[in-house]
Motif scaffolding. Structure first.
Motif, short mmCIF file in Angstrom:
data_model
loop_
_atom_site.label_atom_id
_atom_site.label_comp_id
_atom_site.label_asym_id
_atom_site.label_seq_id
_atom_site.Cartn_x
_atom_site.Cartn_y
_atom_site.Cartn_z
N LEU A 21 16.54 12.88 9.04
CA LEU A 21 16.32 11.76 9.95
C LEU A 21 15.59 12.24 11.20
N LYS A 22 14.88 11.32 11.85
CA LYS A 22 14.24 11.66 13.12
C LYS A 22 15.29 12.00 14.16
N LEU A 23 14.91 12.85 15.12
CA LEU A 23 15.86 13.33 16.11
C LEU A 23 16.47 12.19 16.92
N ASP A 24 15.68 11.19 17.27
CA ASP A 24 16.21 10.05 18.02
C ASP A 24 17.32 9.34 17.25
N ALA A 25 17.13 9.23 15.93
CA ALA A 25 18.15 8.58 15.09
C ALA A 25 19.41 9.43 15.02
N LEU A 26 19.26 10.75 14.95
CA LEU A 26 20.42 11.65 14.92
C LEU A 26 21.20 11.58 16.23
N VAL A 27 20.47 11.53 17.34
CA VAL A 27 21.13 11.43 18.65
C VAL A 27 21.93 10.13 18.74
N LYS A 28 21.32 9.05 18.33
CA LYS A 28 22.01 7.75 18.37
C LYS A 28 23.26 7.78 17.50
N ILE A 41 30.91 17.41 14.43
CA ILE A 41 29.65 17.12 13.75
C ILE A 41 29.14 18.42 13.16
N TRP A 42 28.98 18.42 11.84
CA TRP A 42 28.40 19.57 11.14
C TRP A 42 26.98 19.19 10.72
N VAL A 43 26.03 20.07 11.01
CA VAL A 43 24.63 19.81 10.66
C VAL A 43 24.21 20.78 9.56
N CYS A 44 23.73 20.21 8.45
CA CYS A 44 23.36 21.02 7.30
C CYS A 44 22.07 21.80 7.59
N ASP A 45 22.00 23.02 7.06
CA ASP A 45 20.93 23.96 7.38
C ASP A 45 20.11 24.28 6.13
N HIS A 46 19.01 23.54 5.94
CA HIS A 46 18.03 23.85 4.89
C HIS A 46 16.65 23.85 5.54
N TYR A 47 15.80 24.80 5.16
CA TYR A 47 14.53 24.99 5.87
C TYR A 47 13.60 23.77 5.78
N HIS A 48 13.77 22.92 4.78
CA HIS A 48 12.84 21.80 4.62
C HIS A 48 13.21 20.61 5.51
N ASN A 49 14.37 20.67 6.15
CA ASN A 49 14.74 19.65 7.14
C ASN A 49 14.34 20.12 8.54
N ARG A 50 14.60 19.28 9.54
CA ARG A 50 14.37 19.71 10.92
C ARG A 50 15.23 20.93 11.21
N HIS A 51 14.69 21.85 12.03
CA HIS A 51 15.39 23.12 12.25
C HIS A 51 16.72 22.89 12.94
N ILE A 52 17.71 23.58 12.44
CA ILE A 52 19.10 23.27 12.81
C ILE A 52 19.41 23.50 14.28
N TYR A 53 18.91 24.57 14.89
CA TYR A 53 19.34 24.86 16.26
C TYR A 53 18.69 23.98 17.32
N PRO A 54 17.41 23.62 17.23
CA PRO A 54 16.92 22.57 18.13
C PRO A 54 17.67 21.25 17.97
N VAL A 55 17.98 20.89 16.72
CA VAL A 55 18.75 19.65 16.50
C VAL A 55 20.11 19.75 17.16
N THR A 57 21.07 21.67 19.57
CA THR A 57 20.91 21.71 21.03
C THR A 57 20.77 20.31 21.60
N GLN A 58 19.92 19.49 20.97
CA GLN A 58 19.74 18.12 21.45
C GLN A 58 21.04 17.32 21.33
N GLU A 62 23.37 15.58 24.38
CA GLU A 62 23.55 14.12 24.37
C GLU A 62 25.00 13.70 24.14
N THR A 63 25.91 14.67 24.00
CA THR A 63 27.33 14.39 23.81
C THR A 63 28.14 15.21 24.80
N SER A 64 29.44 14.93 24.88
CA SER A 64 30.25 15.67 25.85
C SER A 64 31.58 16.15 25.31
N ARG A 65 32.04 15.61 24.18
CA ARG A 65 33.37 15.98 23.68
C ARG A 65 33.36 16.53 22.26
#
Length: 335
Positions: A21-28, A41-55, A57-58, A62-65
């Motif tokens: 998904l686009k980063l804006d959609a993931l943030v929402k 929140i667990w983010v899956c790590d496969h090279y063909h998706n958006r890179h896991i650590y920038p995702v 980080t964003q 955008e969250t606090s808890r």
């Protein structure tokens, strides 16, 4: 609409994001997940998706808890020292909310970049040792079968302990989780597979003289919740194709899944024919390796898993034909 009492299921919950998904959609979606009361929140790590650590980080900014981390990364594409630095940095950005999930990766994706999944249990064991030592502020000199370090160290130390979870389904990986990890991400959805997995983890705990009291037994489910059952089942096919391809033989036999059908999916995945692999998934595979249907049906499954010893449930991809609606309905009924 579910008729459940909102407090019916006494369970801790997380969700999985797959960053196609686009980063804006993931943030929402992350904001919604946090507001709804999910803890992880667990983010899956496969090279063909958006890179896991920038995702990640964003999402942290955008969250606090909510706690968050890779679910799961692997030690083949990135050396464990780099993973240690990445999660330590994420922990600073998130102000102590970072988790680390690690396993051996998907052999089909690794093969597409010419990497053999060699000695997977050894790879994860050595990676966890190196990462733990570095996160503890220690220098590491280590000669393993797959990894080595020569007086390696980080120039900063996390302010808190970062929990390490090992993901998997097979016996030796789950025994390793019980031996060295803070929790296990069990890649299974059916109660019989979960029971077997917990037995393996408990064996690892016993062999290392550890107790299960503080161990996090996590059912990392393939979930699809929605009013249209056919559509809900259909959107699981992509994930189920990968789960099926790596399922233990005993699990395939238990669910009456023909090995010829599994081999067909494996051949398609090796060839990069993901759409054809998805189409080759049978109804029996969906029944065995996912939870599809209403929120009440999901709640009944979770209650059963709790009786077997599960302490946390991750609502894994795809969550439903419409992920945001699925998050809202699950939260309203279960949290």
């Amino acid at each position: 609409m579910s008729t459940l009492n909102p407090k019916r299921v006494d369970m801790k919950f997380g969700v999985e994001f797959v960053p196609y998904l686009k980063l804006d959609a993931l943030v929402k979606l992350a904001r919604l997940v946090e507001r709804s009361g999910f803890e992880q929140i667990w983010v899956c790590d496969h090279y063909h998706n958006r890179h896991i650590y920038p995702v990640l980080t964003q999402l942290a900014l955008e969250t606090s808890r909510v706690k968050l981390g890779p679910g799961v990364t692997n030690p083949y594409l990135v050396h464990p020292t780099v993973t240690a630095a990445a999660v330590a940095t994420l922990n600073e950005i998130s102000r102590g909310r970072t988790l680390l999930g690690i396993s051996a990766g998907d052999p089909f994706f690794l093969a597409t970049v010419g990497i053999e999944q060699r000695k997977p249990v050894t790879a994860v064991r050595e990676a966890v040792h190196i990462i733990r030592e570095l996160l503890a502020g220690n220098r590491v000199s280590f000669e393993g079968e797959l990894f080595s370090c020569r007086n390696a160290g980080l120039r900063f130390k996390p302010a808190n302990k970062i929990p390490i979870y090992i993901g998997g389904r097979r016996r030796r990986m789950l025994e390793l989780a019980g031996s060295v990890a803070d929790g296990a991400l069990i890649n299974a959805s059916h109660p019989d597979d979960i029971k077997e997995s917990i037995k393996y983890i408990e064996g690892g705990l016993r062999s290392s003289g550890r107790t299960s009291k503080t161990f996090d037994f996590v059912a990392y489910l393939v979930v699809s919740v929605g009013g249209d059952l056919k559509r809900a089942r259909d959107v699981t096919r992509g994930v189920v194709s990968f789960v099926t391809s790596s399922a233990p033989h005993a699990s395939l036999e238990r669910h009456g899944i023909e090995i010829e059908d599994v081999e067909s999916i494996r051949r398609l995945l090796r060839a990069g024919e993901l759409k054809k692999a998805r189409a080759a998934v049978t109804e029996r595979m969906i029944d065995a390796f996912s939870v599809c249907g209403t929120v009440d049906e999901l709640a009944a499954r979770i209650e059963e898993l709790k009786r077997h010893g599960i302490t946390r449930t991750v609502i894994g991809s795809p969550m439903g034909p419409e992920p945001a609606k699925a998050v809202q309905s699950i939260a309203k009924a279960l949290l």
